[in-house]
Design a protein around this motif. Structure first.
Motif, PDB file in Angstrom:
ATOM      1  N   UNK A 189       2.524  -0.276  54.689  1.00  0.00           N
ATOM      2  CA  UNK A 189       2.720   0.206  53.309  1.00  0.00           C
ATOM      3  C   UNK A 189       4.039  -0.347  52.756  1.00  0.00           C
ATOM      4  N   UNK A 190       5.076  -0.329  53.587  1.00  0.00           N
ATOM      5  CA  UNK A 190       6.385  -0.855  53.168  1.00  0.00           C
ATOM      6  C   UNK A 190       6.300  -2.337  52.842  1.00  0.00           C
ATOM      7  N   UNK A 191       5.499  -3.076  53.594  1.00  0.00           N
ATOM      8  CA  UNK A 191       5.315  -4.507  53.325  1.00  0.00           C
ATOM      9  C   UNK A 191       4.742  -4.719  51.934  1.00  0.00           C
ATOM     10  N   UNK A 192       3.735  -3.925  51.588  1.00  0.00           N
ATOM     11  CA  UNK A 192       3.105  -4.044  50.256  1.00  0.00           C
ATOM     12  C   UNK A 192       4.095  -3.653  49.156  1.00  0.00           C
ATOM     13  N   UNK A 193       4.814  -2.571  49.370  1.00  0.00           N
ATOM     14  CA  UNK A 193       5.791  -2.111  48.379  1.00  0.00           C
ATOM     15  C   UNK A 193       6.902  -3.138  48.217  1.00  0.00           C
ATOM     16  N   UNK A 194       7.411  -3.652  49.330  1.00  0.00           N
ATOM     17  CA  UNK A 194       8.511  -4.607  49.262  1.00  0.00           C
ATOM     18  C   UNK A 194       8.093  -5.902  48.576  1.00  0.00           C
ATOM     19  N   UNK A 195       6.844  -6.321  48.772  1.00  0.00           N
ATOM     20  CA  UNK A 195       6.352  -7.499  48.079  1.00  0.00           C
ATOM     21  C   UNK A 195       6.348  -7.305  46.568  1.00  0.00           C
ATOM     22  N   UNK A 196       5.925  -6.135  46.151  1.00  0.00           N
ATOM     23  CA  UNK A 196       5.937  -5.835  44.711  1.00  0.00           C
ATOM     24  C   UNK A 196       7.366  -5.759  44.184  1.00  0.00           C
ATOM     25  N   UNK A 197       8.253  -5.135  44.956  1.00  0.00           N
ATOM     26  CA  UNK A 197       9.649  -5.008  44.520  1.00  0.00           C
ATOM     27  C   UNK A 197      10.331  -6.364  44.451  1.00  0.00           C
ATOM     28  N   UNK A 198      10.081  -7.223  45.444  1.00  0.00           N
ATOM     29  CA  UNK A 198      10.705  -8.559  45.410  1.00  0.00           C
ATOM     30  C   UNK A 198      10.243  -9.332  44.188  1.00  0.00           C
ATOM     31  N   UNK A 199       8.958  -9.229  43.831  1.00  0.00           N
ATOM     32  CA  UNK A 199       8.455  -9.886  42.635  1.00  0.00           C
ATOM     33  C   UNK A 199       9.093  -9.329  41.377  1.00  0.00           C
ATOM     34  N   UNK A 200       9.260  -8.033  41.334  1.00  0.00           N
ATOM     35  CA  UNK A 200       9.887  -7.382  40.192  1.00  0.00           C
ATOM     36  C   UNK A 200      11.349  -7.763  40.074  1.00  0.00           C
ATOM     37  N   UNK A 201      12.053  -7.774  41.203  1.00  0.00           N
ATOM     38  CA  UNK A 201      13.481  -8.100  41.206  1.00  0.00           C
ATOM     39  C   UNK A 201      13.719  -9.549  40.812  1.00  0.00           C
ATOM     40  N   UNK A 202      12.852 -10.447  41.286  1.00  0.00           N
ATOM     41  CA  UNK A 202      13.043 -11.862  40.955  1.00  0.00           C
ATOM     42  C   UNK A 202      12.799 -12.144  39.479  1.00  0.00           C
ATOM     43  N   UNK A 203      11.993 -11.312  38.812  1.00  0.00           N
ATOM     44  CA  UNK A 203      11.743 -11.496  37.388  1.00  0.00           C
ATOM     45  C   UNK A 203      12.906 -10.987  36.551  1.00  0.00           C
ATOM     46  N   UNK A 204      13.713 -10.094  37.101  1.00  0.00           N
ATOM     47  CA  UNK A 204      14.826  -9.496  36.353  1.00  0.00           C
ATOM     48  C   UNK A 204      15.941 -10.465  36.152  1.00  0.00           C
TER      49      UNK A 204
END
Length: 182
Positions: free
Chosen positions: A167-182
């Protein structure tokens, strides 16, 4: 030594670690009674099951930050929070041991895979072994279970910690994508 390690982290990294540590502590008072209601009648060790969810936040911090000792720093922050506030899960000064050991184990697994945060199996193993370490540390400090119940508890810790890692892997993937767009 500590200053040298912390110099590798940006302010964002440290704030993210503090946030993940805080979230991991914040879910304990809500989650623990719910898990015990389900696992108690089934004679499944509740702390081992709930630990998979607690470890999820540490795995997220390690995967998103992707730097040496990020899991250990996250667990140190958690230990300090529970010692200072006395929240559920506080073992007094022994919290340094029971919280720190999973972070060290998680960083060890992450190190063995050379900080490869792109693979689900790495996240599974990080959560699984960290939760087993936390279960074992709690057993040493409090429970001192006989061999068979200890093995059951460690097995449940491995399974549920690993599921939390996925679950953390899936969440972290979404967060990394979100952070890189910021």
């Amino acid at each position: 030594m500590v200053k040298k390690v912390l110099n590798r982290y940006s302010v964002f990294d440290l704030i993210f670690i503090a946030g993940c540590a805080s979230l991991g502590i914040a879910v304990k008072p809500v989650l623990t009674p719910l898990v015990h209601m389900i696992t108690g009648p089934l004679f499944i060790p509740g702390g081992s099951v709930a630990g998979g969810i607690y470890m999820l936040f540490i795995v997220v911090a390690a995967l998103v930050i992707n730097k040496p000792f990020s899991a250990t720093i996250t667990t140190i922050v958690q230990a300090i929070i529970v010692i200072v506030t006395g929240t559920i899960g506080s073992h007094g000064i022994l919290s340094l041991f029971t919280y720190l050991l999973p972070g060290l184990v998680m960083d060890g697994v992450f190190f063995l895979f050379k900080y490869q945060s792109k693979h689900t199996i790495v996240a599974f193993l990080m959560g699984a072994f960290a939760n087993m370490a936390g279960t074992y540390a709690s057993n040493i400090v409090f429970f001192r279970l006989p061999l068979i119940p200890l093995l059951l508890s460690l097995s449940a810790g491995f399974l549920f910690g690993g599921l939390g890692g996925i679950v953390a892997y899936r969440v972290s993937g979404s967060l990394r994508g979100f952070i890189s767009q910021s």
